[in-house]
Design a protein around this motif. Sequence first.
Motif, mmCIF file in Angstrom:
data_model
loop_
_atom_site.group_PDB
_atom_site.id
_atom_site.type_symbol
_atom_site.label_atom_id
_atom_site.label_comp_id
_atom_site.label_asym_id
_atom_site.label_seq_id
_atom_site.Cartn_x
_atom_site.Cartn_y
_atom_site.Cartn_z
ATOM 1 N N ILE A 1 0.846 -1.201 0.000
ATOM 2 C CA ILE A 1 0.000 0.000 0.000
ATOM 3 C C ILE A 1 0.878 1.247 0.000
ATOM 4 C CG2 ILE A 1 -1.757 1.288 1.292
ATOM 5 C CD1 ILE A 1 -2.593 -1.454 2.495
ATOM 6 N N ILE A 2 1.927 1.226 0.811
ATOM 7 C CA ILE A 2 2.857 2.356 0.880
ATOM 8 C C ILE A 2 3.514 2.575 -0.484
ATOM 9 C CG2 ILE A 2 5.052 3.136 1.878
ATOM 10 C CD1 ILE A 2 4.142 1.714 4.497
ATOM 11 N N SER A 3 3.963 1.482 -1.119
ATOM 12 C CA SER A 3 4.633 1.583 -2.427
ATOM 13 C C SER A 3 3.702 2.112 -3.508
ATOM 14 C CB SER A 3 5.185 0.219 -2.840
ATOM 15 O OG SER A 3 6.222 -0.171 -1.995
ATOM 16 N N LYS A 4 2.453 1.627 -3.509
ATOM 17 C CA LYS A 4 1.490 2.102 -4.525
ATOM 18 C C LYS A 4 1.191 3.584 -4.338
ATOM 19 C CE LYS A 4 -0.779 -2.290 -5.478
ATOM 20 N NZ LYS A 4 -1.986 -3.119 -5.306
ATOM 21 N N THR A 5 1.042 4.011 -3.085
ATOM 22 C CA THR A 5 0.799 5.428 -2.809
ATOM 23 C C THR A 5 1.998 6.264 -3.218
ATOM 24 O OG1 THR A 5 -0.585 4.784 -0.926
ATOM 25 C CG2 THR A 5 0.087 7.090 -1.046
ATOM 26 N N ALA A 6 3.206 5.776 -2.898
ATOM 27 C CA ALA A 6 4.436 6.480 -3.275
ATOM 28 C C ALA A 6 4.518 6.621 -4.792
ATOM 29 C CB ALA A 6 5.647 5.735 -2.729
ATOM 30 N N HIS A 7 4.235 5.543 -5.506
ATOM 31 C CA HIS A 7 4.276 5.556 -6.973
ATOM 32 C C HIS A 7 3.283 6.585 -7.522
ATOM 33 C CE1 HIS A 7 4.759 4.062 -11.050
ATOM 34 N NE2 HIS A 7 3.436 4.017 -11.140
ATOM 35 N N TYR A 8 2.073 6.605 -6.971
ATOM 36 C CA TYR A 8 1.043 7.537 -7.439
ATOM 37 C C TYR A 8 1.465 8.989 -7.190
ATOM 38 C CZ TYR A 8 -3.251 10.230 -7.628
ATOM 39 O OH TYR A 8 -4.188 11.195 -7.914
ATOM 40 N N LEU A 9 1.969 9.276 -5.986
ATOM 41 C CA LEU A 9 2.346 10.650 -5.655
ATOM 42 C C LEU A 9 3.528 11.127 -6.506
ATOM 43 C CD1 LEU A 9 1.914 10.641 -1.767
ATOM 44 C CD2 LEU A 9 0.355 11.558 -3.502
ATOM 45 N N LEU A 10 4.472 10.223 -6.799
ATOM 46 C CA LEU A 10 5.565 10.577 -7.706
ATOM 47 C C LEU A 10 5.035 10.833 -9.113
ATOM 48 C CD1 LEU A 10 8.285 8.013 -6.554
ATOM 49 C CD2 LEU A 10 8.479 10.516 -6.418
ATOM 50 N N LYS A 11 4.067 10.027 -9.516
ATOM 51 C CA LYS A 11 3.486 10.149 -10.865
ATOM 52 C C LYS A 11 2.793 11.494 -11.057
ATOM 53 C CE LYS A 11 0.581 7.540 -14.067
ATOM 54 N NZ LYS A 11 -0.292 6.364 -14.242
ATOM 55 N N ILE A 12 2.153 12.007 -9.980
ATOM 56 C CA ILE A 12 1.457 13.292 -10.119
ATOM 57 C C ILE A 12 2.393 14.486 -9.868
ATOM 58 C CG2 ILE A 12 -0.796 12.303 -9.549
ATOM 59 C CD1 ILE A 12 -0.552 13.661 -6.778
ATOM 60 N N GLY A 13 3.681 14.190 -9.654
ATOM 61 C CA GLY A 13 4.677 15.254 -9.605
ATOM 62 C C GLY A 13 5.128 15.717 -8.238
ATOM 63 N N LEU A 14 4.705 15.042 -7.190
ATOM 64 C CA LEU A 14 5.167 15.420 -5.855
ATOM 65 C C LEU A 14 6.520 14.788 -5.569
ATOM 66 C CD1 LEU A 14 1.915 15.105 -3.698
ATOM 67 C CD2 LEU A 14 3.053 17.210 -4.408
ATOM 68 N N SER A 15 7.343 15.486 -4.811
ATOM 69 C CA SER A 15 8.632 14.931 -4.393
ATOM 70 C C SER A 15 8.502 14.362 -2.979
ATOM 71 C CB SER A 15 9.701 16.019 -4.409
ATOM 72 O OG SER A 15 9.467 16.952 -3.362
ATOM 73 N N ALA A 16 9.490 13.569 -2.593
ATOM 74 C CA ALA A 16 9.490 12.998 -1.239
ATOM 75 C C ALA A 16 9.501 14.106 -0.190
ATOM 76 C CB ALA A 16 10.695 12.073 -1.068
ATOM 77 N N ASN A 17 10.302 15.151 -0.404
ATOM 78 C CA ASN A 17 10.375 16.240 0.573
ATOM 79 C C ASN A 17 9.055 16.996 0.689
ATOM 80 O OD1 ASN A 17 13.006 15.569 1.119
ATOM 81 N ND2 ASN A 17 13.905 17.381 0.182
ATOM 82 N N GLN A 18 8.360 17.161 -0.429
ATOM 83 C CA GLN A 18 7.051 17.824 -0.382
ATOM 84 C C GLN A 18 6.071 17.016 0.460
ATOM 85 O OE1 GLN A 18 6.517 18.136 -4.643
ATOM 86 N NE2 GLN A 18 6.840 20.344 -4.617
ATOM 87 N N VAL A 19 6.098 15.709 0.307
ATOM 88 C CA VAL A 19 5.215 14.845 1.106
ATOM 89 C C VAL A 19 5.629 14.880 2.575
ATOM 90 C CG1 VAL A 19 4.402 12.469 1.447
ATOM 91 C CG2 VAL A 19 4.595 13.411 -0.862
ATOM 92 N N THR A 20 6.928 15.017 2.847
ATOM 93 C CA THR A 20 7.399 15.167 4.228
ATOM 94 C C THR A 20 6.788 16.415 4.861
ATOM 95 O OG1 THR A 20 9.492 14.063 3.723
ATOM 96 C CG2 THR A 20 9.439 15.435 5.696
#
Length: 196
Positions: free
Chosen positions: A13-32
């Motif tokens: 679930i974490i990986s799928k969410t991470a993949h989706y958020l990267l796909k829509i253009g968010l970075s890891a730091n933005q999600v932090t």
Amino acid sequence: MLDTHGRAAVQPIISKTAHYLLKIGLSANQVTYIAFFIGIIASILVYFGYPVIGVAVLWFSGFLDAVDGSMARKSKSSSWGTVLDVTFDRVVEAGILIALALRHPDPHVLMLFLLLAISIIFTMTIFLTVGALSEKESYKSFYYQPGLAERTEGFILFSLLVLFQSHLVFWTIIFIAVEITTGIQRLLEARRIFKS
């Protein structure tokens, strides 16, 4: 303990969410940053007397906190992101303690909260020092010491504090004991690591 042994169950679930958020253009730091602000909102909700919603928001913040790490590993991770992640985690935890302290200004409760904060500092100091000094590898950007209380156990215990405020003293004492036990576990492991 749950993070170390149960991560595989929730990782898809974490990986799928991470993949989706990267796909829509968010970075890891933005999600932090997003996880951090949501965690602060949880503290505000707790302070204003919405414990159930506050806990739900806190857990959503924690979920995003796990997602941002997965995003970093899928893209370009940074040391700055690690600093933000660890720092914001502690600030969110402090926010929950401050919200509860403001709602329960009894000196006995405040003393227990102080001891809880000290026990968390004790445990995190060992964790971060070992992580910085150890050459062991882990799935994180530094060596992640397992222990009785990891991030998920912390969230469970904070949730119990918030949801069962009529038993605040009991749950705070349990939390302190769990933190101290974890700190001792990590200290003993550090002794083994650095003596070998």
